[in-house]
Design an enzyme around this catalytic site. Structure first.
Site, mmCIF file in Angstrom:
data_model
loop_
_atom_site.group_PDB
_atom_site.id
_atom_site.type_symbol
_atom_site.label_atom_id
_atom_site.label_comp_id
_atom_site.label_asym_id
_atom_site.label_seq_id
_atom_site.Cartn_x
_atom_site.Cartn_y
_atom_site.Cartn_z
ATOM 1 N N GLY A 51 -17.225 7.084 11.468
ATOM 2 C CA GLY A 51 -17.243 8.236 12.343
ATOM 3 C C GLY A 51 -15.577 7.791 12.887
ATOM 4 O O GLY A 51 -15.112 6.901 12.767
ATOM 5 N N ASP A 163 -19.254 7.573 31.492
ATOM 6 C CA ASP A 163 -19.086 8.726 30.410
ATOM 7 C C ASP A 163 -20.410 8.449 29.555
ATOM 8 O O ASP A 163 -20.381 8.660 28.254
ATOM 9 C CB ASP A 163 -17.927 7.978 29.536
ATOM 10 C CG ASP A 163 -17.470 9.185 28.692
ATOM 11 O OD1 ASP A 163 -17.771 10.257 28.936
ATOM 12 O OD2 ASP A 163 -16.842 8.711 27.384
HETATM 13 P P1 ADP Z 1 -13.649 6.599 20.688
HETATM 14 O O1 ADP Z 1 -13.687 5.402 21.559
HETATM 15 O O2 ADP Z 1 -12.297 6.889 19.916
HETATM 16 O O3 ADP Z 1 -14.335 7.730 21.063
HETATM 17 P P2 ADP Z 1 -16.098 5.705 19.382
HETATM 18 O O4 ADP Z 1 -16.420 4.564 19.966
HETATM 19 O O5 ADP Z 1 -17.072 6.924 20.103
HETATM 20 O O6 ADP Z 1 -14.593 5.937 19.398
HETATM 21 O O7 ADP Z 1 -16.446 5.787 18.078
HETATM 22 C C1 ADP Z 1 -16.124 6.594 16.952
HETATM 23 C C2 ADP Z 1 -17.294 6.946 15.990
HETATM 24 O O8 ADP Z 1 -17.493 5.846 15.215
HETATM 25 C C3 ADP Z 1 -18.689 7.243 16.721
HETATM 26 O O9 ADP Z 1 -18.667 8.722 17.141
HETATM 27 C C4 ADP Z 1 -19.628 6.801 15.801
HETATM 28 O O10 ADP Z 1 -19.766 7.769 14.703
HETATM 29 C C5 ADP Z 1 -19.070 5.963 15.153
HETATM 30 N N1 ADP Z 1 -19.379 4.363 15.598
HETATM 31 C C6 ADP Z 1 -18.774 3.786 16.890
HETATM 32 N N2 ADP Z 1 -19.538 2.769 17.199
HETATM 33 C C7 ADP Z 1 -20.593 2.573 16.239
HETATM 34 C C8 ADP Z 1 -21.490 1.369 16.016
HETATM 35 N N3 ADP Z 1 -21.581 0.449 16.693
HETATM 36 N N4 ADP Z 1 -22.064 1.784 14.802
HETATM 37 C C9 ADP Z 1 -22.074 2.878 14.059
HETATM 38 N N5 ADP Z 1 -21.223 3.776 14.144
HETATM 39 C C10 ADP Z 1 -20.286 3.610 15.114
#
Ligand code: ADP
Length: 324
Positions: A51, A163
């Site tokens: 993602g 958040d």
């Molecule tokens: P940001 O900090 O840019 O908002 P996120 O931490 O939300 O990024 O991560 C972006 C995307 O990656 C998430 O929406 C999810 O789909 C995927 N993702 C993030 N962390 C994990 C994880 N530990 N396992 C699986 N997918 C993850």
């Protein structure tokens, strides 16, 4: 004055535009340079994309037959983003709880920073709730207890998440909830009140923001914003929509201030929601000093009045299909 949330949104839209023009190819292998605790470095094989977020992109990563989530962030960032990212790193790396995404390590290479995180291969709570159009009350009990436990842990360490929302709660292989993304988390420093924090950043996602974050001159009970968010998450798990959902942000805030929300009824939808569930959510949407702490939440009648599934009863097929 630019707020962190605005900066994040602006950068995100810029990035998405760029990515549409030139979608970043997945790097086939990520090399972790040698360090004091890993003398030979490491090479992660990169798998499918998991993602994209506001400023990060996530891939599956493999090392020594283990699977991880590799969160990649470009090292060159606007100073405000950089600061936020540093906070995220510092805070997340100190968290150890069964319902918080485990942070294994972080390293820099090729102008990027990589976070090696526990893999949550079953998407987010938001994806599941959308697909399923709401969860059953036993499932809501299961997930609320897990999230309340993680909140209790964070608060005991002096961390406010700020958040919490369904899109930031990921599902591990066994479908347990794991809080991820500490981008807006703040250390509860004594002497810093809500005004100070608000001045620094207006944070959170409109639907989940506690009204006191928006009000001027209110003090104290900062950590209670996370329990407001849990109230919103519970409402959304039960009904599939956050309670104050509206077409404009101002309208969401106005309705939140007035606690202007309605539960669906069996007549307006095919949902029956118990009085205990409604009472508990209402208590979490009270003024901050009246909101229950996590310990009080899990003692509520909602959890005594019906089944709480065991982990064995929560299986990956529940992601897509409601139980019979
Ligand atoms: P940001 O900090 O840019 O908002 P996120 O931490 O939300 O990024 O991560 C972006 C995307 O990656 C998430 O929406 C999810 O789909 C995927 N993702 C993030 N962390 C994990 C994880 N530990 N396992 C699986 N997918 C993850």
């Amino acid at each position: 004055q630019e707020t962190a949330a605005k900066v994040k949104a602006a950068l995100a839209s810029k990035q998405t535009q760029k990515d549409k023009e030139h979608p970043p190819p997945p790097p086939p292998i990520v090399y972790e340079p040698p360090s004091s605790d890993r003398k030979d470095g490491a090479s992660y094989q990169v798998g499918k994309m998991l993602g994209k977020g506001g400023f990060a992109i996530c891939y599956e990563g493999y090392l020594n037959k283990k699977r991880y989530a590799l969160k990649i962030v470009r090292s060159k960032m606007a100073p405000k983003m950089e600061q936020k990212f540093q906070t995220e790193l510092q805070i997340h790396s100190k968290m150890r709880h069964q319902n918080i995404v485990h942070f294994l390590r972080a390293f820099s290479a090729d102008a990027c920073t990589y976070l090696v995180l526990e893999l949550c291969p079953n998407g987010s709570l938001m994806d599941m709730v959308k697909r399923r159009k709401g969860l059953t009350e036993p499932e809501v009990r299961f997930y609320s207890i897990q999230i309340a436990g993680a909140i209790r842990y964070m608060h005991s360490k002096g961390i406010i998440h700020r958040d919490l929302k369904m899109g930031n709660i990921f599902l591990d292989r066994q479908m347990n909830a794991k809080i991820g993304d500490f981008g807006l988390a703040a250390l509860l420093v004594t002497g810093k009140d809500m005004q100070t924090i608000r001045r620094t950043t207006l944070c959170g996602t409109p639907n989940y923001i506690a009204p006191e974050i928006l009000e001027k001159g209110k003090k104290g009970h900062d950590h209670m914003v996370d329990l407001w968010s849990l109230g919103i998450i519970m409402f959304a798990m039960l009904t599939s929509k956050p309670p104050f959902q509206s077409s404009t942000t101002d309208e969401i805030y106005r309705r939140a201030r007035n606690r202007d929300y309605e539960w669906p009824t069996p007549e307006t939808s095919n949902k029956y929601i118990s009085q205990e569930a409604k009472d508990l959510v209402a208590s979490m949407l009270e003024e901050p000093d009246h909101r229950p702490e996590p310990d009080v939440i899990v003692q509520h009648d909602f959890f005594l009045s019906g089944h709480i599934p065991t982990p064995e009863e929560i299986t990956p097929k529940l992601r897509d299909y409601p139980p019979d």
